[in-house]
Design a protein around this motif. Structure first.
Motif, PDB file in Angstrom:
ATOM      1  N   LYS A 120       0.847  -1.198   0.000  1.00 44.61           N
ATOM      2  CA  LYS A 120       0.000   0.000   0.000  1.00 44.61           C
ATOM      3  C   LYS A 120       0.879   1.244   0.000  1.00 44.61           C
ATOM      4  O   LYS A 120       1.691   1.431   0.900  1.00 44.61           O
ATOM      5  N   VAL A 121       0.717   2.069  -1.025  1.00 37.47           N
ATOM      6  CA  VAL A 121       1.486   3.309  -1.137  1.00 37.47           C
ATOM      7  C   VAL A 121       0.546   4.461  -1.455  1.00 37.47           C
ATOM      8  O   VAL A 121      -0.546   4.263  -1.977  1.00 37.47           O
ATOM      9  N   LYS A 122       0.986   5.648  -1.100  1.00 34.85           N
ATOM     10  CA  LYS A 122       0.287   6.879  -1.441  1.00 34.85           C
ATOM     11  C   LYS A 122       1.309   7.816  -2.059  1.00 34.85           C
ATOM     12  O   LYS A 122       2.408   7.988  -1.518  1.00 34.85           O
ATOM     13  N   GLN A 123       0.950   8.430  -3.170  1.00 34.69           N
ATOM     14  CA  GLN A 123       1.835   9.402  -3.787  1.00 34.69           C
ATOM     15  C   GLN A 123       1.704  10.736  -3.065  1.00 34.69           C
ATOM     16  O   GLN A 123       0.616  11.129  -2.673  1.00 34.69           O
ATOM     17  N   TYR A 124       2.812  11.429  -2.919  1.00 32.94           N
ATOM     18  CA  TYR A 124       2.798  12.724  -2.245  1.00 32.94           C
ATOM     19  C   TYR A 124       2.162  13.794  -3.130  1.00 32.94           C
ATOM     20  O   TYR A 124       1.295  14.527  -2.700  1.00 32.94           O
ATOM     21  N   LEU A 125       2.567  13.917  -4.349  1.00 38.03           N
ATOM     22  CA  LEU A 125       1.979  14.863  -5.298  1.00 38.03           C
ATOM     23  C   LEU A 125       1.449  14.075  -6.489  1.00 38.03           C
ATOM     24  O   LEU A 125       2.053  14.069  -7.552  1.00 38.03           O
ATOM     25  N   PRO A 126       0.332  13.409  -6.300  1.00 42.32           N
ATOM     26  CA  PRO A 126      -0.165  12.540  -7.371  1.00 42.32           C
ATOM     27  C   PRO A 126      -0.681  13.328  -8.569  1.00 42.32           C
ATOM     28  O   PRO A 126      -1.073  14.486  -8.448  1.00 42.32           O
ATOM     29  N   HIS A 127      -0.649  12.685  -9.703  1.00 45.70           N
ATOM     30  CA  HIS A 127      -1.205  13.273 -10.935  1.00 45.70           C
ATOM     31  C   HIS A 127      -2.274  12.314 -11.446  1.00 45.70           C
ATOM     32  O   HIS A 127      -2.053  11.554 -12.375  1.00 45.70           O
ATOM     33  N   TYR A 128      -3.415  12.326 -10.790  1.00 50.20           N
ATOM     34  CA  TYR A 128      -4.517  11.471 -11.201  1.00 50.20           C
ATOM     35  C   TYR A 128      -5.357  12.204 -12.243  1.00 50.20           C
ATOM     36  O   TYR A 128      -5.436  13.435 -12.227  1.00 50.20           O
ATOM     37  N   THR A 129      -5.989  11.462 -13.109  1.00 45.76           N
ATOM     38  CA  THR A 129      -6.778  12.078 -14.175  1.00 45.76           C
ATOM     39  C   THR A 129      -8.270  11.817 -14.044  1.00 45.76           C
ATOM     40  O   THR A 129      -9.042  12.336 -14.830  1.00 45.76           O
ATOM     41  N   THR A 130      -8.683  11.024 -13.061  1.00 44.96           N
ATOM     42  CA  THR A 130     -10.106  10.737 -12.888  1.00 44.96           C
ATOM     43  C   THR A 130     -10.488  10.874 -11.419  1.00 44.96           C
ATOM     44  O   THR A 130      -9.653  10.732 -10.522  1.00 44.96           O
ATOM     45  N   GLN A 131     -11.773  11.130 -11.193  1.00 39.13           N
ATOM     46  CA  GLN A 131     -12.261  11.209  -9.820  1.00 39.13           C
ATOM     47  C   GLN A 131     -12.132   9.853  -9.133  1.00 39.13           C
ATOM     48  O   GLN A 131     -11.849   9.781  -7.940  1.00 39.13           O
ATOM     49  N   LYS A 132     -12.284   8.762  -9.871  1.00 40.92           N
ATOM     50  CA  LYS A 132     -12.143   7.413  -9.300  1.00 40.92           C
ATOM     51  C   LYS A 132     -10.748   7.226  -8.697  1.00 40.92           C
ATOM     52  O   LYS A 132     -10.605   6.675  -7.602  1.00 40.92           O
ATOM     53  N   GLU A 133      -9.722   7.705  -9.414  1.00 42.55           N
ATOM     54  CA  GLU A 133      -8.358   7.584  -8.886  1.00 42.55           C
ATOM     55  C   GLU A 133      -8.204   8.392  -7.595  1.00 42.55           C
ATOM     56  O   GLU A 133      -7.545   7.945  -6.647  1.00 42.55           O
ATOM     57  N   TRP A 134      -8.822   9.571  -7.543  1.00 42.99           N
ATOM     58  CA  TRP A 134      -8.784  10.376  -6.323  1.00 42.99           C
ATOM     59  C   TRP A 134      -9.537   9.680  -5.198  1.00 42.99           C
ATOM     60  O   TRP A 134      -9.104   9.710  -4.035  1.00 42.99           O
ATOM     61  N   MET A 135     -10.661   9.063  -5.518  1.00 43.85           N
ATOM     62  CA  MET A 135     -11.425   8.344  -4.496  1.00 43.85           C
ATOM     63  C   MET A 135     -10.583   7.209  -3.917  1.00 43.85           C
ATOM     64  O   MET A 135     -10.571   6.983  -2.702  1.00 43.85           O
ATOM     65  N   ASP A 136      -9.866   6.497  -4.779  1.00 47.19           N
ATOM     66  CA  ASP A 136      -8.978   5.429  -4.312  1.00 47.19           C
ATOM     67  C   ASP A 136      -7.864   6.000  -3.438  1.00 47.19           C
ATOM     68  O   ASP A 136      -7.482   5.406  -2.428  1.00 47.19           O
ATOM     69  N   HIS A 137      -7.337   7.144  -3.836  1.00 46.13           N
ATOM     70  CA  HIS A 137      -6.260   7.784  -3.074  1.00 46.13           C
ATOM     71  C   HIS A 137      -6.723   8.138  -1.660  1.00 46.13           C
ATOM     72  O   HIS A 137      -6.040   7.843  -0.677  1.00 46.13           O
ATOM     73  N   PHE A 138      -7.903   8.758  -1.543  1.00 49.08           N
ATOM     74  CA  PHE A 138      -8.411   9.166  -0.235  1.00 49.08           C
ATOM     75  C   PHE A 138      -8.984   8.003   0.562  1.00 49.08           C
ATOM     76  O   PHE A 138      -9.072   8.077   1.791  1.00 49.08           O
ATOM     77  N   GLY A 139      -9.379   6.937  -0.105  1.00 50.37           N
ATOM     78  CA  GLY A 139      -9.877   5.757   0.594  1.00 50.37           C
ATOM     79  C   GLY A 139     -11.018   6.084   1.536  1.00 50.37           C
ATOM     80  O   GLY A 139     -11.994   6.728   1.158  1.00 50.37           O
ATOM     81  N   ASP A 140     -10.882   5.670   2.792  1.00 52.30           N
ATOM     82  CA  ASP A 140     -11.915   5.901   3.802  1.00 52.30           C
ATOM     83  C   ASP A 140     -12.158   7.383   4.079  1.00 52.30           C
ATOM     84  O   ASP A 140     -13.190   7.749   4.628  1.00 52.30           O
ATOM     85  N   LYS A 141     -11.209   8.238   3.720  1.00 54.01           N
ATOM     86  CA  LYS A 141     -11.358   9.669   3.971  1.00 54.01           C
ATOM     87  C   LYS A 141     -12.100  10.389   2.839  1.00 54.01           C
ATOM     88  O   LYS A 141     -12.282  11.599   2.907  1.00 54.01           O
ATOM     89  N   TRP A 142     -12.487   9.659   1.783  1.00 59.13           N
ATOM     90  CA  TRP A 142     -13.165  10.307   0.669  1.00 59.13           C
ATOM     91  C   TRP A 142     -14.428  11.033   1.121  1.00 59.13           C
ATOM     92  O   TRP A 142     -14.675  12.179   0.732  1.00 59.13           O
ATOM     93  N   GLY A 143     -15.255  10.421   1.955  1.00 58.78           N
ATOM     94  CA  GLY A 143     -16.488  11.048   2.430  1.00 58.78           C
ATOM     95  C   GLY A 143     -16.215  12.349   3.168  1.00 58.78           C
ATOM     96  O   GLY A 143     -16.893  13.354   2.949  1.00 58.78           O
ATOM     97  N   GLN A 144     -15.213  12.342   4.006  1.00 58.38           N
ATOM     98  CA  GLN A 144     -14.821  13.537   4.757  1.00 58.38           C
ATOM     99  C   GLN A 144     -14.327  14.614   3.793  1.00 58.38           C
ATOM    100  O   GLN A 144     -14.691  15.791   3.917  1.00 58.38           O
ATOM    101  N   PHE A 145     -13.508  14.221   2.827  1.00 56.64           N
ATOM    102  CA  PHE A 145     -12.986  15.166   1.842  1.00 56.64           C
ATOM    103  C   PHE A 145     -14.127  15.756   1.005  1.00 56.64           C
ATOM    104  O   PHE A 145     -14.205  16.962   0.794  1.00 56.64           O
TER     105      PHE A 145
END
Length: 116
Positions: A60-85
């Protein structure tokens, strides 16, 4: 080594669900020397291969300055914190004006309906 209990869990910083975790940073520079291993495309592809390796190996890794191109990728990045975000975004930036370049949310306005 980073101790996670020192993090404020009410913010949107994404940290592992472990008491202790490690930060590994690769700081490299692309050079225009004619050598393939120093050009930006090579280094970018190498980064993608490293991330793919970690994913395939279940690391399990997280990028510090990710370059995602879709909201799905961001949702995966935030994981359980997506709802809070998402809640914070809806409360403080409901028209999605801020950070449009990150492609997390699409602006809900067009330049023609903006008031100056």
């Amino acid at each position: 080594m980073i101790i996670c209990c020192r993090w404020d869990h009410s913010n949107s910083v994404v940290t592992p669900d472990e008491d202790v975790f490690y930060l590994v940073a690769l700081l490299r520079s692309a050079l225009d020397t004619g050598d393939e291993i120093h050009n930006l495309d090579y280094l970018s592809n190498q980064n993608l291969r490293l991330l793919r390796f970690c994913d395939d190996a279940g690391i399990k890794v997280k990028q510090y300055l990710p370059h995602y191109t879709t909201q799905k990728e961001w949702m995966d990045h935030f994981g359980d914190k997506w709802g809070q975000f998402y809640q914070g975004k809806m409360e403080f930036d409901p028209k999605h004006i801020l950070a449009t370049g990150q492609r997390i949310f699409r602006p809900s306005f067009t330049s023609s309906n903006m008031a100056l």
